[in-house]
Design a protein around this motif. Structure first.
Motif, PDB file in Angstrom:
ATOM      1  N   PRO A 112     -20.318 -16.207  -3.095  1.00 30.54           N
ATOM      2  CA  PRO A 112     -20.846 -15.272  -3.897  1.00 30.54           C
ATOM      3  C   PRO A 112     -19.917 -14.110  -4.023  1.00 30.54           C
ATOM      4  N   VAL A 113     -19.483 -13.838  -5.843  1.00 33.73           N
ATOM      5  CA  VAL A 113     -18.800 -12.533  -5.744  1.00 33.73           C
ATOM      6  C   VAL A 113     -19.780 -11.721  -6.460  1.00 33.73           C
ATOM      7  N   GLY A 114     -20.356 -10.645  -6.002  1.00 38.29           N
ATOM      8  CA  GLY A 114     -20.924  -9.831  -6.816  1.00 38.29           C
ATOM      9  C   GLY A 114     -22.279  -9.954  -7.228  1.00 38.29           C
ATOM     10  N   MET A 152     -18.125 -11.390  -1.339  1.00 40.92           N
ATOM     11  CA  MET A 152     -17.456 -10.402  -1.973  1.00 40.92           C
ATOM     12  C   MET A 152     -18.026  -9.637  -2.925  1.00 40.92           C
ATOM     13  N   HIS A 153     -17.532  -8.584  -3.465  1.00 37.27           N
ATOM     14  CA  HIS A 153     -18.534  -7.394  -3.767  1.00 37.27           C
ATOM     15  C   HIS A 153     -17.676  -6.076  -4.369  1.00 37.27           C
ATOM     16  N   ALA A 197     -21.737 -14.682   7.778  1.00 35.68           N
ATOM     17  CA  ALA A 197     -20.783 -14.531   6.878  1.00 35.68           C
ATOM     18  C   ALA A 197     -19.894 -13.522   7.145  1.00 35.68           C
ATOM     19  N   ASP A 198     -18.531 -13.554   5.765  1.00 38.56           N
ATOM     20  CA  ASP A 198     -17.981 -13.072   6.239  1.00 38.56           C
ATOM     21  C   ASP A 198     -17.707 -11.916   4.974  1.00 38.56           C
ATOM     22  N   PHE A 199     -17.184 -10.823   4.782  1.00 45.07           N
ATOM     23  CA  PHE A 199     -17.249 -10.058   4.543  1.00 45.07           C
ATOM     24  C   PHE A 199     -16.310  -9.049   3.228  1.00 45.07           C
ATOM     25  N   TYR A 230     -17.499  -4.831 -13.503  1.00 44.46           N
ATOM     26  CA  TYR A 230     -17.174  -5.902 -14.196  1.00 44.46           C
ATOM     27  C   TYR A 230     -15.700  -6.944 -13.046  1.00 44.46           C
ATOM     28  N   GLY A 231     -15.424  -5.785 -11.760  1.00 44.64           N
ATOM     29  CA  GLY A 231     -14.235  -6.031 -10.827  1.00 44.64           C
ATOM     30  C   GLY A 231     -14.750  -6.988 -10.013  1.00 44.64           C
ATOM     31  N   VAL A 232     -16.380  -8.067 -10.797  1.00 42.34           N
ATOM     32  CA  VAL A 232     -16.286  -9.428  -9.845  1.00 42.34           C
ATOM     33  C   VAL A 232     -15.541 -10.109 -10.028  1.00 42.34           C
TER      34      VAL A 232
END
Length: 837
Positions: free
Chosen positions: A228-230, A360-361, A383-385, A395-397
């Protein structure tokens, strides 16, 4: 296909005159209106494909423990057909290289979920073609998501663009859908239409990442990886800022005079008479916080003003951007999308996720805030982060994956997904989620009543050389059909149990091995039936029990043996005793590579003869000496909080409650099997007191059992005989190993120079084949800190005798040095209890 065939057949069959007169005319589904487009990027619309899911229930409930009840949508939901519309429609773009199993099903699919206002064409533009916002392509040949390796399916989400949506004509009669409906509708398309058997990876940005979490909890065994990205795991009141933001957007839409005049029933009017101003107002609300405030404050007014909504624009430029955007969307479509999130919260279900997960965030995201993302990561096992700031905030996602694709954590994650997908040959059908029950009571056997192993446990009786008949629990699994498969035998460590190695078992089974995991006498499922027996038994007697079960009873004449910690020492001695039965050895952070004195200083001026041979079968004598160390009493008195803190490298001040890192612990990564072991150790406190005492007794006694056969003055010590082992050995340690060497008992404190390198030198001089791999960022439990990479390495070694030694993190550290941040566990040795992990 069958539905079309049956309908065609019915049309060919003649009806009697009576039948023709009495049958009502078939209802004709309403034709979708052309209010909104099927594609956001019209130039890419030729790539999009569509599929109908008949009789899919929208707006129902999803009881996750009963998936059969919601296979066709949530229980109690409404089908579009019942409202006079056609079947639910899904849409997607597919590219890449499908790999199919013997049944013709795809096994290497990657799905990319759509973001809030976007569709498959938008994600194609961002991640396949690459844009200034995304920084370049991440999907394609040789890219981070490699289309030479994967079949990539980019999805639309129910409610907008190419899928069924309110603006097709039902308007506010369209059932209020949920994120679960979005996921399940696409699941049906993947399974029924594209014939996808398993997903390599589920990913998406923004709301696409939110759907990614939902995929993980709804279908935990359907994918190898989640990225999951953002996204978010809650957008109800659990995320006040996010909920507030989208409530404001909804209120802006409903403030439109046209909405208020029509009550939202405006579809009979031309598009320019729809509540477009309210939609523009809503977009302006989102754009205010979508970008970083510093970024916005530095923009020229000429760039900002087009995103500002005006009821009466003073110039053509004022509000031009949001007014133009509003014409692409429909008010009800957006309201239904917003409402899908108002009650959404899956935080309590995140523990269901079993896929390898990388979150990712964006740290300065003002819609889906970073603090909520951190809490989500803590709830997802292992989970890795990876995170970063972005001048464009949320919008950096779209660019973080491109920016960080060679980050060691990201590269390792993508490598794990690749190996899981590439190497999966079979399905471990008997696998079940390992667990420890919450409602533990002391009146029932803890192990038999409250612990679920990842595979069914079998029972047998096995005698040692003293004639003692031990009640033994073990797992024996094979998923293939070969007559004589390679066999892997797993021997657990001190304080552990066979079920704790289920991740290795599952991966080995999926790659075609037969796997046997034996619980040693007094441990795990070999505990309850041996309560009447003394904890005083030797390492060699435990080896005899393993040999009796594996070789004599199961008739496995040759196998590779994996031993972890104390289990490593068990299998070393096993290979020396029965060399004909062992083909290869895998040593995971093994004991047995050092020697010890017989007497140990336990306090200033006080020495104890801790390793007196007379203790081997006399538990009372052993207690009389060892209880002077206080180790048994200390272990038994640990609280649940103290166990949890220690297992995770934490120290808690007893007065202030302040938490600081400590040098010793079990788990760097809080993965699924780390949580299982933690729950087991804590659960025993509430369980059968006899079983708890049994566990404490052997947990401490086995320090004696190990060290007693590693005495430095013994000319036949196990350590001195290791060069007699002639089979290939895979030796694995973590670079944060906290328990080896056993500093408290022998004074050694350098794992590399006092253990590993001397052992390697001795074995090399004897012409032995030993492969060494150090896993960065891992501690004593490599198989939980690196649950995929280590398990795959184990199978590689069993099958080929070789193992890849270069991990992405290792390469990065060689060039750039150790990272400045990260978990703060262990340096060279644990203090003060050494082998007493």
């Amino acid at each position: 296909m069958m539905r079309a065939f049956v309908l065609g057949l019915a049309l060919l069959l003649p009806l009697s005159a009576a039948q023709a007169q009495t049958l009502p005319p078939a209802p004709v589904p309403m034709q979708p209106l052309k209010i909104t487009g099927a594609c956001s990027q019209e130039r890419l619309c030729q790539l999009k494909r569509f599929y109908e899911v008949p009789n899919f229930r929208i707006g129902g409930t999803y009881e996750l423990s009963a998936p059969d009840k919601w296979a066709q949508g949530g229980e109690g939901g409404t089908t579009l057909e019942s409202l006079g519309a056609g079947p639910l429609k899904t849409a997607y773009i597919a590219l890449g290289t499908p790999v199919r199993n013997a049944a013709g099903e795809i096994t290497n699919a990657v799905i990319v979920n759509a973001f809030y206002s976007g569709d498959a064409t938008d994600m194609y533009a961002q991640w396949v073609e690459g844009t200034p916002l995304s920084g370049g392509a991440v999907i394609g040949p040789g890219k981070a998501i490699d289309t030479n390796q994967y079949y990539v399916v980019i999805l639309d989400a129910l409610g907008l663009w190419g899928t069924s949506k309110p603006s097709d004509g039902l308007g506010q009669k369209f059932p209020q859908y949920s994120y679960q409906d979005m996921v399940q509708a696409n699941y049906r398309m993947l399974r029924d239409h594209l014939k996808v058997a398993r997903l390599a990876l589920v990913t998406g940005a923004s709301m696409g990442a939110t759907q990614t979490y939902v995929w993980g909890v709804m279908h935990p065994d359907f994918m190898n990886g989640l990225m999951p990205v953002g996204g978010t795991s809650q957008s109800d009141g659990g995320d006040p800022v996010g909920n507030w933001t989208f409530q404001l957007m909804s209120a802006a839409i409903e403030s439109d005079p046209q909405w208020r005049a029509t009550g939202g029933n405006y579809y009979a009017l031309p598009k320019d008479k729809h509540p477009n101003q309210g939609v523009a107002f809503g977009w302006s609300v989102l754009l205010l916080t979508g970008f970083d405030f510093d970024f916005r404050s530095q923009q020229d007014w000429a760039k900002v003003q087009p995103d500002i909504f005006y009821w009466n624009p003073p110039t053509p430029q004022a509000g031009a951007s949001v007014n133009k955007r509003a014409l692409l969307f429909d008010a009800v479509d957006l309201l239904w999308r917003n409402r899908a999130g108002e009650q959404y919260n899956i935080n309590d279900e995140l523990k269901r996720i079993r896929a390898r997960t990388l979150v990712m965030h964006i740290e300065n995201d003002q819609w889906l805030t970073f603090d909520r993302a951190k809490r989500t990561v803590e709830r997802v096992p292992g989970a890795d982060f990876v995170h970063e700031t972005s001048p464009v905030a949320h919008y950096g996602v779209f660019s973080i994956l491109k920016n960080r694709e060679f980050d060691p954590t990201v590269a390792a994650f993508l490598g794990d997904v690749s190996r899981l997908t590439r190497n999966q040959e079979l399905t471990a059908k008997s696998y079940r989620t390992p667990s420890v029950a919450a409602d533990i009571t002391p009146d029932k056997s803890f192990w038999n009543s409250f612990v679920t192993y990842p595979f069914p446990v079998k029972k047998t009786t096995a005698k040692d050389s003293r004639g003692i008949a031990w009640d033994i629990g073990y797992m024996d699994e094979y998923a293939g059909t070969a007559k004589d498969p390679d066999v892997l035998v797993i021997i657990h460590g001190k304080g552990a149990f066979g079920g704790h190695y289920g991740n290795i078992m599952r991966i080995a089974l999926e790659r075609g091995l037969r796997v046997i995991a034996v619980d040693l006498p007094h441990y795990g499922m070999s505990g309850p039936g041996n309560l009447d027996k003394s904890p005083a038994r030797t390492m060699q007697e435990m080896r005899e029990v393993v040999h009796e079960v594996v070789v004599n009873q199961l008739k496995v004449q040759k196998a590779a043996y994996l031993g972890h910690s104390m289990g490593g020492q068990i299998v070393l001695g096993y290979a020396l005793t029965w060399p004909e039965a062992v083909t290869r050895l895998i040593l995971e952070a093994p004991a047995g590579l050092e020697e010890y004195p017989r007497e140990v200083t336990v306090a200033p001026g006080k020495k104890l003869d801790l390793f007196d041979p007379a203790f081997a079968h006399d538990f009372d004598k052993w207690k009389a000496t060892w209880d002077q160390t206080g180790l048994r009493e200390r272990e038994k008195s640990l609280t649940a909080q103290q166990v949890d803190d220690f297992f995770h490298f934490r120290r808690r001040d007893p007065v202030t409650g302040a938490v600081t890192p400590q040098r010793s612990g079990y788990f760097v990564r809080d993965s699924e099997y780390a949580r299982l072991h933690t729950a087991q150790r804590i659960g025993m406190i509430k369980g059968d007191p006899r079983e708890f005492q049994q566990w404490v007794d052997v947990f401490i006694f086995d320090i004696y059992a190990m060290v007693s056969e590693l005495q430095e003055k013994d000319p036949q010590s196990l350590y001195k005989r290791l060069t007699d082992i002639k089979i290939p050995i895979f030796l694995a340690f973590g670079d944060k190993e906290p328990f080896i060497p056993g500093t408290a008992f022998n004074g050694l404190n350098d794992l590399s120079r006092q253990l590993i390198l001397p052992f390697m030198r001795r074995m090399n001089a004897a012409g032995r084949d030993v492969q060494l791999k150090i896993y960065p960022g891992t501690a004593h439990f490599i198989h939980t800190d690196e649950p995929v990479a280590f398990a795959q390495d184990v199978v590689d070694f069993v099958e080929t005798g070789r193992v890849a030694t270069g991990a992405p993190a290792s390469v990065d550290r060689l060039i750039h040095g150790a990272p400045a941040e990260g978990p703060a566990p262990a340096a060279t040795a644990a203090a003060p209890t050494g082998l007493n992990k």
